[in-house]
Write an enzyme that holds these catalytic residues in place. Structure first.
Site, PDB file in Angstrom:
ATOM      1  CB  SER A  93      -0.936   0.009   1.213  1.00 47.78           C
ATOM      2  OG  SER A  93      -0.201  -0.165   2.405  1.00 47.78           O
ATOM      3  CG  ASN A  99      -3.912  -5.052  13.095  1.00 47.67           C
ATOM      4  OD1 ASN A  99      -3.394  -4.927  11.976  1.00 47.67           O
ATOM      5  ND2 ASN A  99      -4.239  -6.215  13.612  1.00 47.67           N
ATOM      6  CB  THR A 122     -41.613  23.971  -8.977  1.00 50.89           C
ATOM      7  OG1 THR A 122     -42.708  24.418  -9.778  1.00 50.89           O
ATOM      8  CG2 THR A 122     -41.568  24.805  -7.689  1.00 50.89           C
ATOM      9  CB  SER A 162     -15.351  25.894 -28.744  1.00 55.05           C
ATOM     10  OG  SER A 162     -15.294  25.141 -29.940  1.00 55.05           O
ATOM     11  CE  LYS A 196     -19.873  25.694 -27.409  1.00 60.75           C
ATOM     12  NZ  LYS A 196     -21.116  25.133 -26.911  1.00 60.75           N
ATOM     13  CG  ASN A 245     -17.764  25.521 -23.908  1.00 64.34           C
ATOM     14  OD1 ASN A 245     -18.881  25.913 -24.280  1.00 64.34           O
ATOM     15  ND2 ASN A 245     -16.878  24.991 -24.722  1.00 64.34           N
ATOM     16  CE1 TYR A 288      -6.116  -3.653   8.891  1.00 62.68           C
ATOM     17  CE2 TYR A 288      -5.223  -5.857   8.559  1.00 62.68           C
ATOM     18  CZ  TYR A 288      -5.338  -4.535   8.155  1.00 62.68           C
ATOM     19  OH  TYR A 288      -4.701  -4.107   7.025  1.00 62.68           O
ATOM     20  CD  GLN A 326      -2.775  -2.608   2.281  1.00 59.61           C
ATOM     21  OE1 GLN A 326      -2.076  -2.826   3.261  1.00 59.61           O
ATOM     22  NE2 GLN A 326      -2.512  -3.136   1.093  1.00 59.61           N
ATOM     23  CE  LYS A 362      -4.169   2.524   4.364  1.00 57.59           C
ATOM     24  NZ  LYS A 362      -4.991   1.675   5.263  1.00 57.59           N
TER      25      LYS A 362
HETATM   26  N1  ARG Z   1      -1.076  -1.418   5.410  1.00 58.02           N
HETATM   27  C1  ARG Z   1      -2.005  -1.964   6.338  1.00 58.02           C
HETATM   28  C2  ARG Z   1      -3.374  -1.280   6.157  1.00 58.02           C
HETATM   29  O1  ARG Z   1      -3.408  -0.287   5.580  1.00 58.02           O
HETATM   30  C3  ARG Z   1      -1.540  -1.749   7.740  1.00 58.02           C
HETATM   31  C4  ARG Z   1      -2.087  -2.734   8.735  1.00 58.02           C
HETATM   32  C5  ARG Z   1      -1.548  -4.069   8.465  1.00 58.02           C
HETATM   33  N2  ARG Z   1      -1.907  -5.010   9.469  1.00 58.02           N
HETATM   34  C6  ARG Z   1      -1.774  -6.313   9.310  1.00 58.02           C
HETATM   35  N3  ARG Z   1      -2.158  -7.079  10.275  1.00 58.02           N
HETATM   36  N4  ARG Z   1      -1.289  -6.813   8.209  1.00 58.02           N
HETATM   37  O2  ARG Z   1      -4.381  -1.771   6.609  1.00 58.02           O
END
Ligand code: ARG
Length: 462
Positions: A27, A114, A159, A281, A287, A289, A321, A326, A329
């Protein structure tokens, strides 16, 4: 050649991951954005470990300095990010070990990735709530500026996108000020609810070390530690509430964007976008836009999408978890980035646009927009029941349609052919200015009401 096992958790592994495994697992490509939060969390954790005697003061100090070096390397772009180290947490820790050696290995005492990721992401989302609040405040001020400039300018209210009744430009602008105020309060609610610390939940069960969770919570600006360690690592409500609030806010932005697209068209000419917010344009020289408004309207899809995506990621997960989390995000980052961009663009467009008072007024008088005023007059002055007044007015509208004119263009004799008691003073209520001026009920469109609301908002937004 076999890759060597992960240096952080590879103790029981003889070989490293397959390249595709590494690609799906890592990640770091996006969670590097959490570096400042990760380092803040680690600094709080290290200080607490020293204060509780779990590590020595000396180690804590070496860790603190090392983390500051890591942060400055990241800020200056000198940090050697590694995909093999999966994520920001392990990248930072590995670099810390390169810099300070053995004490780095003590930082992860009484902690897990975690609770680490839970605290990092929570801090990041909390910051986005603050940024959204600030951006929304700026947008409200831009709208308020427009409202003030044309508090009593008459325009058609719609309306079904059909002309309904005349309203004032100031009133219409203030409607958005209200919507964005609700958005701010939603972000504030979410922020208040998310402001508890998961740090110290460790992997899921808490820890046998004598940690002080109040201390780390306080150091990171949280109100208190979360009370259940399982919930601490499993909860992503904070991100979902942010995305839900962002989605509603985005929906408001999209409605305003849609109005700007319509209003800036040649058919409406209600507003003129400044050059700064228009595009031309490549083939049609005439135009102008409203691309920014259209892109705001379109970008909203990604924000809704992120909300649905994360709800879907979370809905089937057993406690606590799972690596699925992951995936919380990347989409949240994208949604937040696009929300901030949309808010900034909308603020600029609104601040720089010019409403066309003449076009607004001309349009306000079309579509028999004062028919309700006429019906109300029949009730008030002739004592007709509203339903009958509605019917008489309908006949007058039909007559005007037949004569291809507007209501005020009918002669008194023509009016009286529909209802004999109608008097000449009926014409007073058929003008759009009189129509809006009469709507003085609280929250109504009368300039007097609008000016009072503007004054209230000015004070609130100071
Ligand atoms: N990169 C992981 C995430 O974003 C971090 C947590 C990883 N924890 C694990 N038990 N592998 O969730």
């Amino acid at each position: 050649m076999t890759k060597s096992a992960n240096s952080m958790w590879g103790g029981r592994f003889a070989a490293g991951p397959d390249a595709i495994m590494e690609a799906i697992n890592a990640s770091i490509g996006y969670d590097r954005r959490l570096a400042p939060q990760d380092i803040a969390g680690s600094r709080a954790h290290a200080a607490m470990l020293a204060a509780t005697g779990i590590i020595s003061d000396n180690d804590a100090e070496v860790i603190r300095e090392g983390l500051l070096t890591v942060l400055s390397e990241i800020e200056t772009g000198d940090f050697p990010f590694s995909t093999a180290l999966e994520d920001i947490h392990m990248n930072v820790e590995a670099r810390l070990r390169d810099l300070i050696g053995e004490p780095a290995g003590r930082l992860h005492t009484a902690r897990s990735r975690n609770d680490q990721v839970a605290v990092d992401f929570r801090l990041w989302v909390r910051d986005q709530c603050d940024q959204a609040d600030e951006a929304l405040g700026a947008l409200q001020k831009a709208l308020l500026g427009q409202a003030e400039a044309g508090a009593d300018w008459v325009m058609p209210g719609f309306t079904h996108l059909q002309v309904a009744q005349p309203v004032t430009w100031g009133h219409h602008m203030l409607a958005y000020v209200e919507m964005f105020a609700r958005d701010r309060s939603r972000f504030a609610d979410a922020r208040a609810r998310m402001n508890t610390s998961p740090l110290g939940a460790a992997a899921l069960a808490g820890t046998s070390f004598p940690i002080d969770r109040d201390m780390t919570a306080q150091a990171l600006g949280f109100d208190r530690p979360m009370s259940n360690s399982l919930d601490g690592v499993a909860d992503r409500d904070f991100a979902l509430e942010f995305l839900a609030s962002a989605s509603i806010c985005a929906m408001h932005l999209s409605r305003l964007a849609e109005e700007l697209v319509i209003w800036s068209s040649a058919q409406f000419r209600f507003v003129k976008m400044s050059d700064k917010w228009s595009t031309g344009s490549s083939i049609m020289p005439q135009k102008r836009n409203p691309d920014a408004a259209e892109l705001i309207r379109a970008k909203i899809g990604r924000i809704f999408g992120a909300n649905v995506a994360l709800m879907t990621v979370m809905k089937g997960l057993p406690l606590t978890y799972s690596k699925d989390m992951q995936e919380d995000k990347e989409q949240t980052f994208d949604a937040a980035d696009n929300l901030m961009l949309a808010l900034a663009a909308m603020t600029g467009m609104v601040a720089d646009m010019t409403a066309n008072r003449e076009s607004l007024k001309a349009a306000a008088a079309t579509g028999f927009s004062t028919a309700t005023d006429l019906a109300d007059w029949l009730v008030r002055e002739l004592g007709l029941p509203f339903r009958e007044a509605h019917h008489v007015t309908g006949s007058l509208v039909a007559l005007a349609e037949e004569k291809t004119c507007d209501l005020p263009d009918l002669s008194l004799a023509q009016m009286q052919s529909v209802h004999a008691d109608i008097r000449a003073d009926v014409f007073d209520v058929l003008g759009v200015e009189n129509s809006v001026a009469s709507r003085t009920s609280f929250g109504g469109t009368a300039p007097s009401q609008v000016r009072a609301q503007i004054a209230t908002w000015k004070e609130k937004l100071e």
